[in-house]
Design a protein around this motif. Structure first.
Motif, PDB file in Angstrom:
ATOM      1  N   PRO A   1       1.066  -1.181   0.105  1.00 29.57           N
ATOM      2  CA  PRO A   1      -0.284  -0.023   0.017  1.00 29.57           C
ATOM      3  C   PRO A   1       0.800   1.150  -0.084  1.00 29.57           C
ATOM      4  O   PRO A   1       2.086   1.415   0.617  1.00 29.57           O
ATOM      5  CB  PRO A   1      -0.903  -0.198   1.344  1.00 29.57           C
ATOM      6  CG  PRO A   1      -0.468  -1.510   1.818  1.00 29.57           C
ATOM      7  CD  PRO A   1       0.712  -1.897   1.282  1.00 29.57           C
ATOM      8  N   ARG A   2       0.354   2.268  -0.685  1.00 28.70           N
ATOM      9  CA  ARG A   2       1.277   3.601  -0.559  1.00 28.70           C
ATOM     10  C   ARG A   2       0.394   4.814  -0.668  1.00 28.70           C
ATOM     11  O   ARG A   2      -0.868   4.565  -1.136  1.00 28.70           O
ATOM     12  CB  ARG A   2       2.218   3.692  -1.870  1.00 28.70           C
ATOM     13  CG  ARG A   2       1.277   3.545  -3.192  1.00 28.70           C
ATOM     14  CD  ARG A   2       2.314   3.395  -4.484  1.00 28.70           C
ATOM     15  NE  ARG A   2       1.562   3.271  -5.804  1.00 28.70           N
ATOM     16  CZ  ARG A   2       1.053   4.116  -6.546  1.00 28.70           C
ATOM     17  NH1 ARG A   2       1.570   5.570  -6.271  1.00 28.70           N
ATOM     18  NH2 ARG A   2       0.420   3.938  -7.507  1.00 28.70           N
ATOM     19  N   ARG A   3       0.644   5.876   0.079  1.00 26.41           N
ATOM     20  CA  ARG A   3      -0.334   6.857   0.315  1.00 26.41           C
ATOM     21  C   ARG A   3       0.018   7.895  -0.824  1.00 26.41           C
ATOM     22  O   ARG A   3       1.007   8.217  -1.316  1.00 26.41           O
ATOM     23  CB  ARG A   3       0.330   7.581   1.471  1.00 26.41           C
ATOM     24  CG  ARG A   3      -0.562   8.975   1.823  1.00 26.41           C
ATOM     25  CD  ARG A   3      -0.130   9.275   3.347  1.00 26.41           C
ATOM     26  NE  ARG A   3      -0.615   8.580   4.241  1.00 26.41           N
ATOM     27  CZ  ARG A   3      -1.786   8.501   4.953  1.00 26.41           C
ATOM     28  NH1 ARG A   3      -2.868   9.297   4.538  1.00 26.41           N
ATOM     29  NH2 ARG A   3      -2.246   7.603   5.915  1.00 26.41           N
ATOM     30  N   ILE A   4      -1.272   8.402  -1.259  1.00 23.12           N
ATOM     31  CA  ILE A   4      -1.287   9.092  -2.705  1.00 23.12           C
ATOM     32  C   ILE A   4      -1.315  10.727  -1.928  1.00 23.12           C
ATOM     33  O   ILE A   4      -2.241  10.866  -1.182  1.00 23.12           O
ATOM     34  CB  ILE A   4      -2.594   8.848  -3.456  1.00 23.12           C
ATOM     35  CG1 ILE A   4      -2.536   7.397  -3.986  1.00 23.12           C
ATOM     36  CG2 ILE A   4      -2.358   9.998  -4.616  1.00 23.12           C
ATOM     37  CD1 ILE A   4      -1.309   7.066  -4.776  1.00 23.12           C
ATOM     38  N   ALA A   5      -0.563  11.526  -2.336  1.00 26.26           N
ATOM     39  CA  ALA A   5      -0.427  13.023  -2.129  1.00 26.26           C
ATOM     40  C   ALA A   5      -1.733  13.591  -2.645  1.00 26.26           C
ATOM     41  O   ALA A   5      -2.163  13.479  -3.795  1.00 26.26           O
ATOM     42  CB  ALA A   5       0.669  13.447  -2.491  1.00 26.26           C
ATOM     43  N   ILE A   6      -2.552  14.406  -1.776  1.00 30.09           N
ATOM     44  CA  ILE A   6      -3.780  15.212  -2.083  1.00 30.09           C
ATOM     45  C   ILE A   6      -3.174  16.746  -2.251  1.00 30.09           C
ATOM     46  O   ILE A   6      -2.783  17.171  -1.392  1.00 30.09           O
ATOM     47  CB  ILE A   6      -4.932  14.770  -1.159  1.00 30.09           C
ATOM     48  CG1 ILE A   6      -5.197  13.552  -1.086  1.00 30.09           C
ATOM     49  CG2 ILE A   6      -5.964  15.882  -1.619  1.00 30.09           C
ATOM     50  CD1 ILE A   6      -6.080  13.294   0.101  1.00 30.09           C
ATOM     51  N   SER A   7      -3.531  17.279  -3.532  1.00 30.70           N
ATOM     52  CA  SER A   7      -3.131  18.563  -3.737  1.00 30.70           C
ATOM     53  C   SER A   7      -4.470  19.441  -3.574  1.00 30.70           C
ATOM     54  O   SER A   7      -5.401  19.068  -3.704  1.00 30.70           O
ATOM     55  CB  SER A   7      -2.486  18.647  -5.069  1.00 30.70           C
ATOM     56  OG  SER A   7      -3.658  18.353  -6.407  1.00 30.70           O
ATOM     57  N   THR A   8      -4.054  20.602  -3.434  1.00 31.57           N
ATOM     58  CA  THR A   8      -5.286  21.746  -3.107  1.00 31.57           C
ATOM     59  C   THR A   8      -5.405  22.490  -4.442  1.00 31.57           C
ATOM     60  O   THR A   8      -4.459  22.375  -5.306  1.00 31.57           O
ATOM     61  CB  THR A   8      -5.050  22.556  -2.019  1.00 31.57           C
ATOM     62  OG1 THR A   8      -3.970  23.250  -2.294  1.00 31.57           O
ATOM     63  CG2 THR A   8      -5.010  21.945  -0.728  1.00 31.57           C
ATOM     64  N   GLY A   9      -6.542  23.038  -4.740  1.00 26.35           N
ATOM     65  CA  GLY A   9      -6.903  23.763  -5.964  1.00 26.35           C
ATOM     66  C   GLY A   9      -7.541  22.966  -7.021  1.00 26.35           C
ATOM     67  O   GLY A   9      -7.941  21.809  -6.642  1.00 26.35           O
ATOM     68  N   GLU A  10      -7.505  23.525  -8.181  1.00 26.09           N
ATOM     69  CA  GLU A  10      -8.212  22.872  -9.571  1.00 26.09           C
ATOM     70  C   GLU A  10      -7.466  21.608  -9.892  1.00 26.09           C
ATOM     71  O   GLU A  10      -6.397  21.661  -9.854  1.00 26.09           O
ATOM     72  CB  GLU A  10      -8.504  23.790 -10.527  1.00 26.09           C
ATOM     73  CG  GLU A  10      -9.352  25.094 -10.118  1.00 26.09           C
ATOM     74  CD  GLU A  10      -9.847  26.084 -11.144  1.00 26.09           C
ATOM     75  OE1 GLU A  10      -9.595  25.516 -12.364  1.00 26.09           O
ATOM     76  OE2 GLU A  10     -10.152  27.017 -10.923  1.00 26.09           O
ATOM     77  N   VAL A  11      -8.241  20.775 -10.365  1.00 25.35           N
ATOM     78  CA  VAL A  11      -7.496  19.405 -10.836  1.00 25.35           C
ATOM     79  C   VAL A  11      -7.359  19.961 -12.306  1.00 25.35           C
ATOM     80  O   VAL A  11      -8.300  20.336 -12.980  1.00 25.35           O
ATOM     81  CB  VAL A  11      -8.737  18.175 -10.814  1.00 25.35           C
ATOM     82  CG1 VAL A  11      -7.992  17.197 -11.642  1.00 25.35           C
ATOM     83  CG2 VAL A  11      -8.670  17.650  -9.442  1.00 25.35           C
TER      84      VAL A  11
END
Length: 154
Positions: A133-143
């Motif tokens: 398992p690996r953690r996916i970074a969540i970014s802020t702002g528009e995709v």
């Protein structure tokens, strides 16, 4: 005993054929598995296991431990050196045997030892980095939207 037909499972799934084959082998055994020699399977750590087989009367040279096609094969054959001996009662079994254990994916044999009439086989599950398992970074702002080619097709 009941028999199960796994044909619908084969039609509806892809890549699970090994599980269906394993279930089919387990259900078709009918208790015909040999009981000699007795053995234990224990979990020694989160990803470590030990198989202990009672092999009284066998030496290290009489025993064979091999891994073939996702199966651990333990075999023993005693040399015929008892021709000069005259037994009144022979209760210690030293007959040849072969015992098979199916190994799961990513389980490997890391060692074997023979001590006090017991053969201990150490197993380790090693999950590849790609399957952990690996953690996916969540970014802020528009995709970001995929950019279209500048030329429009009419």
């Amino acid at each position: 005993m009941r028999t199960f037909d796994f044909t619908p499972l084969h039609r509806a799934t892809i890549g699970f054929d090994q599980i269906a084959d394993l279930m089919d082998r387990a259900l078709s055994a009918d208790g015909t598995q040999p009981s000699y020699p007795p053995y234990n399977i224990e979990k020694t750590a989160a990803d470590a296991y030990r198989i202990s087989i009672a092999v009284a009367g066998f030496s290290e040279t009489d025993l064979s431990v091999e891994v073939k096609e996702h199966a651990l094969v333990v075999a023993a054959k005693k040399a015929e050196d008892d021709k000069e001996r005259n037994f009144l009662h022979r209760g210690i079994a030293t007959r040849a045997f072969e015992r098979r254990f199916t190994l799961a994916d990513h389980v490997r044999v890391v060692g074997a030892s023979h001590q006090d009439g017991m053969l201990h086989i150490e197993l380790q599950r090693e999950i590849p980095e790609a399957l952990k398992p690996r953690r996916i970074a969540i970014s802020t702002g528009e995709v970001g939207q995929p950019k279209l080619n500048a030329k429009a097709v009419n």
